[in-house]
Design a protein around this motif. Structure first.
Motif, PDB file in Angstrom:
ATOM      1  N   SER A   1     -12.273  40.466  -7.703  1.00 35.12           N
ATOM      2  CA  SER A   1     -13.504  40.771  -6.975  1.00 35.12           C
ATOM      3  C   SER A   1     -14.634  40.321  -7.900  1.00 35.12           C
ATOM      4  O   SER A   1     -15.246  41.102  -8.610  1.00 35.12           O
ATOM      5  N   CYS A   2     -14.875  39.013  -7.893  1.00 36.31           N
ATOM      6  CA  CYS A   2     -15.661  38.393  -8.972  1.00 36.31           C
ATOM      7  C   CYS A   2     -17.148  38.767  -8.923  1.00 36.31           C
ATOM      8  O   CYS A   2     -17.804  38.673  -7.881  1.00 36.31           O
ATOM      9  N   THR A   3     -17.642  39.180 -10.095  1.00 37.14           N
ATOM     10  CA  THR A   3     -19.079  39.451 -10.251  1.00 37.14           C
ATOM     11  C   THR A   3     -19.581  38.802 -11.547  1.00 37.14           C
ATOM     12  O   THR A   3     -20.478  39.319 -12.194  1.00 37.14           O
ATOM     13  N   LEU A   4     -18.981  37.677 -11.896  1.00 42.98           N
ATOM     14  CA  LEU A   4     -19.338  37.042 -13.174  1.00 42.98           C
ATOM     15  C   LEU A   4     -20.754  36.490 -13.181  1.00 42.98           C
ATOM     16  O   LEU A   4     -21.380  36.399 -14.226  1.00 42.98           O
ATOM     17  N   CYS A   5     -21.245  36.073 -12.021  1.00 45.53           N
ATOM     18  CA  CYS A   5     -22.588  35.486 -11.981  1.00 45.53           C
ATOM     19  C   CYS A   5     -23.451  36.289 -11.009  1.00 45.53           C
ATOM     20  O   CYS A   5     -22.945  37.151 -10.285  1.00 45.53           O
ATOM     21  N   PRO A   6     -24.761  36.012 -10.974  1.00 48.84           N
ATOM     22  CA  PRO A   6     -25.648  36.828 -10.133  1.00 48.84           C
ATOM     23  C   PRO A   6     -25.379  36.744  -8.634  1.00 48.84           C
ATOM     24  O   PRO A   6     -25.902  37.546  -7.864  1.00 48.84           O
ATOM     25  N   ARG A   7     -24.556  35.817  -8.197  1.00 52.93           N
ATOM     26  CA  ARG A   7     -24.191  35.797  -6.767  1.00 52.93           C
ATOM     27  C   ARG A   7     -23.364  37.030  -6.412  1.00 52.93           C
ATOM     28  O   ARG A   7     -23.362  37.456  -5.263  1.00 52.93           O
ATOM     29  N   ARG A   8     -22.607  37.532  -7.391  1.00 54.66           N
ATOM     30  CA  ARG A   8     -21.720  38.695  -7.205  1.00 54.66           C
ATOM     31  C   ARG A   8     -21.035  38.623  -5.842  1.00 54.66           C
ATOM     32  O   ARG A   8     -21.104  39.557  -5.033  1.00 54.66           O
ATOM     33  N   CYS A   9     -20.359  37.498  -5.596  1.00 56.02           N
ATOM     34  CA  CYS A   9     -19.822  37.256  -4.242  1.00 56.02           C
ATOM     35  C   CYS A   9     -18.504  37.978  -3.984  1.00 56.02           C
ATOM     36  O   CYS A   9     -17.970  37.931  -2.885  1.00 56.02           O
ATOM     37  N   SER A  10     -17.959  38.641  -5.001  1.00 58.41           N
ATOM     38  CA  SER A  10     -16.747  39.455  -4.854  1.00 58.41           C
ATOM     39  C   SER A  10     -15.518  38.668  -4.400  1.00 58.41           C
ATOM     40  O   SER A  10     -14.600  39.246  -3.814  1.00 58.41           O
ATOM     41  N   ALA A  11     -15.495  37.385  -4.658  1.00 59.27           N
ATOM     42  CA  ALA A  11     -14.325  36.587  -4.248  1.00 59.27           C
ATOM     43  C   ALA A  11     -13.081  37.060  -4.985  1.00 59.27           C
ATOM     44  O   ALA A  11     -13.136  37.361  -6.175  1.00 59.27           O
ATOM     45  N   ASP A  12     -11.972  37.100  -4.248  1.00 61.29           N
ATOM     46  CA  ASP A  12     -10.685  37.316  -4.887  1.00 61.29           C
ATOM     47  C   ASP A  12     -10.228  35.931  -5.359  1.00 61.29           C
ATOM     48  O   ASP A  12      -9.711  35.137  -4.571  1.00 61.29           O
ATOM     49  N   ARG A  13     -10.439  35.664  -6.619  1.00 63.17           N
ATOM     50  CA  ARG A  13     -10.220  34.320  -7.159  1.00 63.17           C
ATOM     51  C   ARG A  13      -8.737  33.953  -7.213  1.00 63.17           C
ATOM     52  O   ARG A  13      -8.404  32.794  -7.443  1.00 63.17           O
ATOM     53  N   THR A  14      -7.841  34.924  -7.040  1.00 68.93           N
ATOM     54  CA  THR A  14      -6.418  34.586  -6.975  1.00 68.93           C
ATOM     55  C   THR A  14      -6.099  33.953  -5.622  1.00 68.93           C
ATOM     56  O   THR A  14      -5.048  33.347  -5.434  1.00 68.93           O
TER      57      THR A  14
ATOM     58  N   ALA B   1     -11.767  30.308  -3.571  1.00 64.82           N
ATOM     59  CA  ALA B   1     -12.907  30.011  -4.434  1.00 64.82           C
ATOM     60  C   ALA B   1     -14.100  30.868  -4.027  1.00 64.82           C
ATOM     61  O   ALA B   1     -14.239  31.237  -2.859  1.00 64.82           O
ATOM     62  N   GLY B   2     -14.954  31.172  -4.995  1.00 64.29           N
ATOM     63  CA  GLY B   2     -16.191  31.882  -4.700  1.00 64.29           C
ATOM     64  C   GLY B   2     -17.305  30.915  -4.335  1.00 64.29           C
ATOM     65  O   GLY B   2     -17.054  29.705  -4.153  1.00 64.29           O
ATOM     66  N   VAL B   3     -18.504  31.441  -4.225  1.00 63.77           N
ATOM     67  CA  VAL B   3     -19.671  30.618  -3.868  1.00 63.77           C
ATOM     68  C   VAL B   3     -19.834  29.444  -4.850  1.00 63.77           C
ATOM     69  O   VAL B   3     -20.278  28.361  -4.487  1.00 63.77           O
ATOM     70  N   CYS B   4     -19.433  29.660  -6.093  1.00 65.69           N
ATOM     71  CA  CYS B   4     -19.572  28.635  -7.143  1.00 65.69           C
ATOM     72  C   CYS B   4     -18.533  27.526  -7.024  1.00 65.69           C
ATOM     73  O   CYS B   4     -18.605  26.533  -7.756  1.00 65.69           O
ATOM     74  N   GLY B   5     -17.560  27.697  -6.143  1.00 64.29           N
ATOM     75  CA  GLY B   5     -16.519  26.672  -5.987  1.00 64.29           C
ATOM     76  C   GLY B   5     -15.311  26.885  -6.885  1.00 64.29           C
ATOM     77  O   GLY B   5     -14.347  26.118  -6.826  1.00 64.29           O
TER      78      GLY B   5
ATOM     79  N   THR C   1     -19.906  29.848 -16.936  1.00 64.39           N
ATOM     80  CA  THR C   1     -19.833  31.268 -16.569  1.00 64.39           C
ATOM     81  C   THR C   1     -18.767  31.593 -15.536  1.00 64.39           C
ATOM     82  O   THR C   1     -18.093  32.624 -15.632  1.00 64.39           O
ATOM     83  N   GLN C   2     -18.560  30.702 -14.563  1.00 60.33           N
ATOM     84  CA  GLN C   2     -17.557  30.994 -13.525  1.00 60.33           C
ATOM     85  C   GLN C   2     -16.143  31.016 -14.103  1.00 60.33           C
ATOM     86  O   GLN C   2     -15.208  31.447 -13.446  1.00 60.33           O
ATOM     87  N   TRP C   3     -16.001  30.562 -15.368  1.00 65.67           N
ATOM     88  CA  TRP C   3     -14.689  30.544 -16.033  1.00 65.67           C
ATOM     89  C   TRP C   3     -14.689  31.440 -17.263  1.00 65.67           C
ATOM     90  O   TRP C   3     -13.884  31.247 -18.174  1.00 65.67           O
TER      91      TRP C   3
HETATM   92  S1  SF4 Z   1     -20.122  32.622  -7.320  1.00 64.74           S
HETATM   93 FE1  SF4 Z   1     -18.311  32.281  -8.605  1.00 64.74          FE
HETATM   94  S2  SF4 Z   1     -18.798  33.185 -10.603  1.00 64.74           S
HETATM   95 FE2  SF4 Z   1     -20.295  33.938  -9.123  1.00 64.74          FE
HETATM   96  S3  SF4 Z   1     -19.490  35.916  -8.455  1.00 64.74           S
HETATM   97 FE3  SF4 Z   1     -18.785  34.367  -6.973  1.00 64.74          FE
HETATM   98  S4  SF4 Z   1     -16.784  33.644  -7.715  1.00 64.74           S
HETATM   99 FE4  SF4 Z   1     -17.786  34.771  -9.393  1.00 64.74          FE
END
Ligand code: SF4
Length: 297
Positions: free
Chosen positions: A6-19, A22-26, A107-109
């Motif tokens: 539930s990714c919050t690594l960047c300010p988008r905090r898009c909560s993608a399940d990266r497993t 992809a999140g907003v960042c691709g 940051t996305q990594w």
């Molecule tokens: S955009 Fe990427 S780095 Fe940012 S919260 Fe979503 S998945 Fe994580």
């Protein structure tokens, strides 16, 4: 290393399940890197005589319509590698004589990068770590890198929410970036150089002047001047060249004018922002964009 579910690594905090996706960042669950090579086009205190050991990561949380690296930041170009390979890449760059390891849009990594840095340091990586960022970072990410990142190479792209929304799909850019860069300065302290003039610790704040955005460039400089004097190095960049979607967007479909450039430089001088870097206007050349041919990956 845990892949964020539930990714919050960047300010988008898009909560993608990266497993799973992809999140907003691709970025999804497989580390992707597009280039690792010595780079000679950063500020002289970063590139030095031998070059900066630059690693370009795929994906980005910003969506700049003029991004010169759009093939890797927005179109997914890159090669899938694991953290063991990333560790080797860091060590190979040091062996090639790199003055530092320069992490471009990492940051996305972050979990992958932290693991690889730890392994590389255990195996002898000793050169400074430079974090090259669009400035759109959460406080948590900046704080997590305290004691790991030696030099922050951060953009301050806009003050205006209208411009940052229109050009980078990030209306909260300045709010986020201004907080982040102040934290970076707190963490590293004033710039420290070695005997060869290479930056060992500190913050460089970059501003790329955009065509038709002089008022906002001046607002960015006003913000920089509000920070404690001598706590960072300003770097004013005139190299803007239309790329990507900007080639069809007015006024981004041209380079900045000599008048715009002079106005920006004069404003910086009036504010006392002279201890740093200013590109010559003739720097607007496409050679500043390295070839993304997966070199060194
Ligand atoms: S955009 Fe990427 S780095 Fe940012 S919260 Fe979503 S998945 Fe994580």
């Amino acid at each position: 290393m845990q892949i964020p579910t539930s990714c919050t690594l960047c300010p988008r905090r898009c909560s993608a399940d990266r497993t799973r996706r992809a999140g907003v960042c691709g970025a999804a669950g497989q580390l992707m890197v597009a280039r690792a090579a010595l780079h000679h086009w950063e500020e002289p205190c970063i590139s030095g005589s031998k070059g900066s050991g630059t690693v370009f990561f795929s994906g980005c949380s910003l969506k700049c319509c003029y991004c010169q690296n759009y093939k890797i930041s927005q179109e997914g170009l890159g090669k899938a590698i694991d953290t063991e390979r990333l560790t080797e890449i860091f060590l190979e760059l040091q062996q090639k004589g790199a003055h530092n390891i320069n992490l471009v849009t990492a940051t996305q990594w972050l979990p992958w990068v932290l693991e690889a840095l730890e392994q590389a340091k255990a195996r002898g990586l000793s050169i400074p770590i430079v974090y090259n960022t669009g400035g759109y970072e959460t406080l948590e990410t900046v704080q997590q890198l305290d004691g790991i990142v030696d030099v922050w190479l951060a953009d301050v792209k806009y003050v205006s929410p209208e411009l940052s929304a229109k050009y980078s799909a990030a209306p909260d850019y300045f709010e986020v970036c201004s907080r982040a860069v102040q934290q970076m300065i707190l963490q590293t302290g004033a710039p420290q150089f070695d005997e060869d003039g290479l930056l060992q610790k500190g913050v460089i704040l970059r501003h790329l002047a955009l065509p038709g955005a002089l008022a906002d460039s001046k607002a960015v400089l006003d913000f920089m001047a509000s920070l404690p004097a001598g706590s960072f190095l300003p770097s004013l960049m005139s190299q803007y060249t239309p790329f990507h979607k900007a080639m069809q967007m007015k006024p981004l479909d041209r380079r900045i004018s000599t008048w715009e450039y002079r106005q920006m430089v004069n404003h910086a001088i009036d504010l006392g922002l002279t201890e740093g870097y200013m590109q010559q206007k003739s720097s607007a050349k496409e050679e500043y964009t390295p070839p993304f041919d997966l070199e060194g990956v």
